[in-house]
Write a protein that holds these residues in place. Structure first.
Motif, PDB file in Angstrom:
ATOM      1  N   PHE A 142     -61.034  34.769 -41.501  1.00  0.00           N
ATOM      2  CA  PHE A 142     -62.090  33.892 -41.024  1.00  0.00           C
ATOM      3  C   PHE A 142     -63.396  34.629 -40.736  1.00  0.00           C
ATOM      4  O   PHE A 142     -64.482  34.095 -40.960  1.00  0.00           O
ATOM      5  N   PHE A 143     -63.274  35.872 -40.267  1.00  0.00           N
ATOM      6  CA  PHE A 143     -64.474  36.689 -40.098  1.00  0.00           C
ATOM      7  C   PHE A 143     -65.209  36.841 -41.436  1.00  0.00           C
ATOM      8  O   PHE A 143     -66.434  36.727 -41.513  1.00  0.00           O
ATOM      9  N   GLU A 195     -69.311  33.069 -33.780  1.00  0.00           N
ATOM     10  CA  GLU A 195     -68.313  32.197 -33.178  1.00  0.00           C
ATOM     11  C   GLU A 195     -66.892  32.648 -33.496  1.00  0.00           C
ATOM     12  O   GLU A 195     -65.953  32.353 -32.759  1.00  0.00           O
ATOM     13  N   VAL A 196     -66.745  33.377 -34.603  1.00  0.00           N
ATOM     14  CA  VAL A 196     -65.397  33.830 -34.958  1.00  0.00           C
ATOM     15  C   VAL A 196     -64.842  34.791 -33.902  1.00  0.00           C
ATOM     16  O   VAL A 196     -63.629  34.892 -33.734  1.00  0.00           O
ATOM     17  N   TRP A 197     -65.735  35.455 -33.164  1.00  0.00           N
ATOM     18  CA  TRP A 197     -65.236  36.332 -32.083  1.00  0.00           C
ATOM     19  C   TRP A 197     -64.426  35.521 -31.079  1.00  0.00           C
ATOM     20  O   TRP A 197     -63.452  36.017 -30.520  1.00  0.00           O
ATOM     21  N   LEU A 198     -64.824  34.290 -30.849  1.00  0.00           N
ATOM     22  CA  LEU A 198     -64.059  33.416 -29.961  1.00  0.00           C
ATOM     23  C   LEU A 198     -62.702  33.085 -30.575  1.00  0.00           C
ATOM     24  O   LEU A 198     -61.661  33.187 -29.932  1.00  0.00           O
ATOM     25  N   ILE A 199     -62.745  32.680 -31.857  1.00  0.00           N
ATOM     26  CA  ILE A 199     -61.511  32.301 -32.546  1.00  0.00           C
ATOM     27  C   ILE A 199     -60.520  33.463 -32.488  1.00  0.00           C
ATOM     28  O   ILE A 199     -59.327  33.279 -32.248  1.00  0.00           O
ATOM     29  N   SER A 234     -66.897  33.392 -42.571  1.00  0.00           N
ATOM     30  CA  SER A 234     -68.092  32.957 -41.862  1.00  0.00           C
ATOM     31  C   SER A 234     -69.261  33.888 -42.091  1.00  0.00           C
ATOM     32  O   SER A 234     -70.397  33.446 -42.267  1.00  0.00           O
ATOM     33  N   THR A 235     -68.983  35.192 -42.087  1.00  0.00           N
ATOM     34  CA  THR A 235     -70.074  36.142 -42.228  1.00  0.00           C
ATOM     35  C   THR A 235     -70.669  36.078 -43.640  1.00  0.00           C
ATOM     36  O   THR A 235     -71.888  36.024 -43.811  1.00  0.00           O
ATOM     37  N   ILE A 264     -61.598  24.747 -35.330  1.00  0.00           N
ATOM     38  CA  ILE A 264     -61.524  25.394 -34.018  1.00  0.00           C
ATOM     39  C   ILE A 264     -60.585  24.605 -33.099  1.00  0.00           C
ATOM     40  O   ILE A 264     -59.804  25.174 -32.352  1.00  0.00           O
ATOM     41  N   GLU A 306     -56.865  25.574 -33.348  1.00  0.00           N
ATOM     42  CA  GLU A 306     -56.379  26.799 -32.723  1.00  0.00           C
ATOM     43  C   GLU A 306     -56.183  26.635 -31.212  1.00  0.00           C
ATOM     44  O   GLU A 306     -55.287  27.217 -30.629  1.00  0.00           O
ATOM     45  N   PHE A 307     -57.044  25.835 -30.603  1.00  0.00           N
ATOM     46  CA  PHE A 307     -56.928  25.617 -29.162  1.00  0.00           C
ATOM     47  C   PHE A 307     -55.791  24.663 -28.830  1.00  0.00           C
ATOM     48  O   PHE A 307     -55.195  24.718 -27.766  1.00  0.00           O
ATOM     49  N   GLY A 333     -57.592  35.078 -38.338  1.00  0.00           N
ATOM     50  CA  GLY A 333     -58.910  35.279 -37.745  1.00  0.00           C
ATOM     51  C   GLY A 333     -59.531  36.598 -38.162  1.00  0.00           C
ATOM     52  O   GLY A 333     -60.669  36.652 -38.621  1.00  0.00           O
ATOM     53  N   GLY A 348     -70.617  33.507 -37.811  1.00  0.00           N
ATOM     54  CA  GLY A 348     -69.884  34.763 -37.676  1.00  0.00           C
ATOM     55  C   GLY A 348     -69.691  35.127 -36.211  1.00  0.00           C
ATOM     56  O   GLY A 348     -68.644  35.645 -35.816  1.00  0.00           O
TER      57      GLY A 348
END
Lengths: 484, 323
Positions: free
Chosen positions: A103-104, B55-59, A107-108, A70, A73-74, A99, B53
């Motif tokens: 990445f979705f 948190e990925v909305w932020l990314i 993570s999911t 994270i 990316e910032f 993303g 999952g």
């Protein structure tokens, strides 16, 4: 220190650190998905136990990979806002795609995999492991496409002083990306292979429970390692040839090659000071004509040296930085086109050296454990465990080489691309105060150090725990199969 | 096309505030709602499979801003540098804490990670609120989009209200979520806490909306009141849905009043960043529109499926021994 140096240190530290977790996640996730597939297909408990054990280590490692990702990316916006404005039209797209597309999914489906053991049908649960694993690779592809664009910008036109995307296809099929991807993925498997071999060797030596689990893991690791290192050599050679074409200065810096040579010899080891581009006082052990071959597949071709490249760069890209107060003390100063030679020269050698040691260890392990033998000496697990470190070191050295080797550019000019698309690192930083960057540098480095201790402690704990430590306990009806 | 992406980014923020909003809230309330280790584990496991999952909305919100409006991304992130540093550290801490907390059976170990979860959740949600209210309320930026003035320029009375707006929302939202996802004593406690906290905790959100859009704040106040009324009536699901509606309305009001600006300059109107002067080229926007057009519905489907898979309420009796 100035903002530029602080921001570079921060980017270097956070990226190298992040990339300790990344390759292990990429390689191990696919291997674990493979183990689970073997279990689902054969019903053999050994593969179930392998999945559980290596899966647990994968998760401990992945948690760190996510949180340190994270930051990356910032960071472009926070510390490198001038860069972000300049390249945003091109560079943002692969990041956004990563993303949404990768990445979705990662993570999911990882969440589903961790908690879904008793809630999903076996095959659906297995599919989650594969979705996770393939998404990590897709992630790597998009990120490498973004990085490769900085090494070799394509698919663009100049519009109002900034590069503007004209073909996303060109960016995603950049030949630099196509070479970097297999190299990086092979590097990831090399790391994971050494991880499997080292830990399995230790358990075999200790005669831990479930010998067959460790035997299979070791075998898998050694073979994956052998294949990975072959792929590394081939893709690395490919990358080398592209680099000679696209970034001649980086290649010359990799060799600390001062004068143009024909045929050019490859330096194995140097004694003396490689920092000085005048080549005095450097005695180097070399292999004649090898560099010519690496560059052009031809033992007699010419390879340009630093002293001849500098005037060429000066002519094409200017001798002085523009006069601009945002450049600080570099404003109006001569541009130094030579990267930090000790870093590039030794970085390149450490990459190949550690890679080679690691490959050799893999083959040795394969031979030592032939026909289910287990050497009895203490040196056997010691060798295995020490072997875990070598591909990590090779990966880091390789990245440090390739990123330092493109200095002073952050976006390297493409010699055959359109004119004007390049950016000096000095022009890329934010208009921040040094205090801001120093604060985040200290804070992040401190947090990362603490977390490194925690992660190593946990991995050690679960490695020692072996198979009994990862199998779910028998519980009453109604309890979850897994809970945090 | 720029407008479409402005709306899409607002939707991504909405997804983030709604989803991670409750997992922040669960973290913030960990010691309040979870009196012992088993209860705390119940709470953590209500969000265990989904928080990453979320948190990925932020990314993706940040990544999409970079791709669609690089000028906005660069100006905002570099201007709010120090709060964002704190934000990242908070996210790092709570992220590993969920995973690592149960991995060593030792009260001190757990206590340290509990602290990380609570502090991380509070700090992160305050920082998100600060970031969003800053982009809506504006910053002293010059013609180049660079911040003028101190590193703390983003920390003002109105943005502090904004910070507490989202922290307060997350607090109540997290309690409603806990009520929805748990059973037994912990559920009762969550309902009580939500209703008791709501009048105070939700006030900053109403205040922020009033600063930005005046009377429109009343709409959100009504929705929030309805959410608490449904919770009183024991209808956790309806209450949770209304909390979602409230944040949707809030995001619509905030971003709606911002449009077509993305980051107002408090120094000179001519320096204000707008969708027009920060957007990427039409081609780039087209590319990411295709990706988002196919990708986002898929995300909604499989994340929705995840919530369905883990739809059961959990309680202390469902928690196995840690490992």
């Amino acid at each position: 220190m100035e903002v530029l140096e602080l921001a570079r240190w921060q980017f270097g530290i956070t990226t190298v650190y992040h990339f300790l977790m990344v390759p292990l996640t990429i390689g191990l996730s696919l291997l674990v998905a493979g183990m689970q597939t073997a279990w689902v297909r054969t019903g053999n408990e050994r593969y179930y136990k392998m999945t559980k054990f290596w899966g647990k280590l994968l998760l401990i490692n992945f948690a760190m990979g996510v949180v340190t990702g994270i930051v990356q990316e910032f960071q472009f916006g926070m510390a490198w806002s001038a860069y972000s404005r300049f390249v945003g039209d091109v560079f943002g797209a692969p990041l956004a795609m990563e993303g949404i597309v990768a990445f979705f999914v990662e993570s999911t489906f990882l969440g589903l995999w961790i908690f879904g053991w008793d809630k999903l049908p076996k095959k659906v649960h297995l599919a989650c492991a594969w979705a996770f694993s393939l998404a990590t690779m897709a992630s790597a592809y998009f990120i490498l496409a973004a990085n490769s664009w900085m090494q070799h910008p394509v698919g663009i036109e100049m519009h109002e002083g900034r590069p503007r995307l004209t073909s996303i296809w060109a960016v995603l099929t950049n030949n630099t990306t196509l070479a970097a991807f297999p190299h990086t993925i092979a590097g990831a498997f090399a790391v994971s292979a050494a991880f499997l071999v080292g830990i399995a060797a230790w358990h075999l030596h200790r005669k831990s429970e479930e010998e067959r689990v460790w035997r299979s893991s070791l075998k898998l690791g050694t073979w994956v390692g052998v294949v990975a290192f072959s792929a590394l050599a081939i893709s690395g050679d490919l990358q080398g040839k592209l680099m000679f074409e696209q970034q001649p200065m980086k290649m010359a810096a990799a060799e600390a090659l001062c004068h143009t040579e024909q045929p050019a010899s490859f330096s194995i080891f140097a004694i003396g000071d490689v920092t000085r581009p005048d080549c005095e006082n450097v005695k180097s052990i070399t292999v004649p004509a090898l560099l010519s071959f690496l560059a052009h597949n031809d033992f007699t071709s010419e390879v340009k040296g630093i002293q001849d490249l500098v005037p060429m760069y000066q002519e094409k890209y200017g001798e002085f930085y523009p006069v601009d107060e945002r450049l600080g003390e570099l404003s109006g100063q001569p541009i130094d086109y030579v990267p930090a030679l000790p870093v590039t020269y030794w970085g390149f050698r450490l990459m190949i050296g550690f890679g080679g040691i690691s490959a050799g260890l893999g083959v040795l392990m394969l031979w030592l454990t032939r026909k289910n033998r287990t050497p009895t000496g203490w040196w056997f697990p010691a060798l295995g465990l020490a072997g875990i470190a070598t591909p990590f070191l090779a990966n880091s050295a390789g990245w440090i080489f390739t990123e330092m080797g493109r200095q002073p550019f952050v976006v390297v000019p493409n010699p055959t691309g359109i004119d004007g698309v390049w950016m000096f690192t000095a022009q890329a930083v934010s208009n921040s105060t040094p205090g801001e960057i120093l604060t985040s540098l200290i804070a992040l480095t401190t947090v990362y150090s603490v977390l490194a201790v925690v992660e190593i402690y946990l991995i050690r704990k679960y490695v020692r725990g072996g198979i009994p430590g990862v199998l779910p306990q028998k519980t009453d009806d109604g309890a979850l199969a897994f809970a945090y | 096309m720029e407008t479409l992406w402005f709306v899409l980014i607002a939707v991504l923020w909405l997804g983030y505030l709604f989803l991670e909003g409750f997992d922040f809230g669960v973290g913030m309330l960990l010691p309040v709602l979870g009196r012992d280790n088993a209860e705390r584990r119940v709470m953590i496991n209500t969000i265990g499979p989904v928080w990453d999952g979320n948190e990925v909305w932020l990314i993706v919100a940040i990544g999409a801003t970079f791709a669609a409006f690089p000028g906005w991304y660069a100006a905002l992130l570099s201007a709010v540098y120090l709060p964002l540093t704190l934000f990242l550290i908070a996210l790092i801490g709570r992220g590993v804490a969920f995973d690592y907390r149960g991995k060593v059976d030792n009260p001190r170990w757990r206590k340290a990670w509990d602290f990380t979860i609570v502090a991380g959740s509070w700090i992160a949600t305050l920082c998100v609120g600060l970031l969003i209210s800053t982009t809506v309320l504006g910053l002293p930026i010059d013609a180049n989009g660079d911040r003028v003035g101190s590193p703390f320029a983003a920390i003002r009375l109105d943005t502090i209200v904004g910070a507490f707006a989202f922290a307060g929302y997350a607090l109540v939202h997290g309690a409603v979520f806990t009520a929805l996802k748990t059973e037994g004593e912990i559920r009762e406690r969550a309902r009580r806490v939500a209703i008791t906290l709501a009048p105070v905790a939700l006030l900053p959100l109403i205040a922020l909306l009033a600063i930005v859009a005046g009377l429109w704040a009343g709409v959100v106040a009504l929705i929030l009141a309805a959410a608490m009324w449904r919770l009183l009536a024991n209808r956790d699901g309806q209450s949770f849905a209304l909390m979602g509606l409230a944040i949707a309305a809030s995001v619509a009001i905030l971003f709606g009043s911002l449009y077509p600006n993305v980051l107002p300059s408090t120094l000179n109107d001519a320096w204000t960043l707008t969708i027009a002067n920060t957007a990427s080229s039409p081609y780039t926007l087209q590319v990411i529109t295709w990706v988002a057009g196919f990708g986002t519905p898929a995300v909604l489907v499989y994340q929705g499926w995840t919530y369905w898979v883990f739809r059961k309420r959990i309680g202390v009796k469902h928690i196995p021994a840690a490992h």
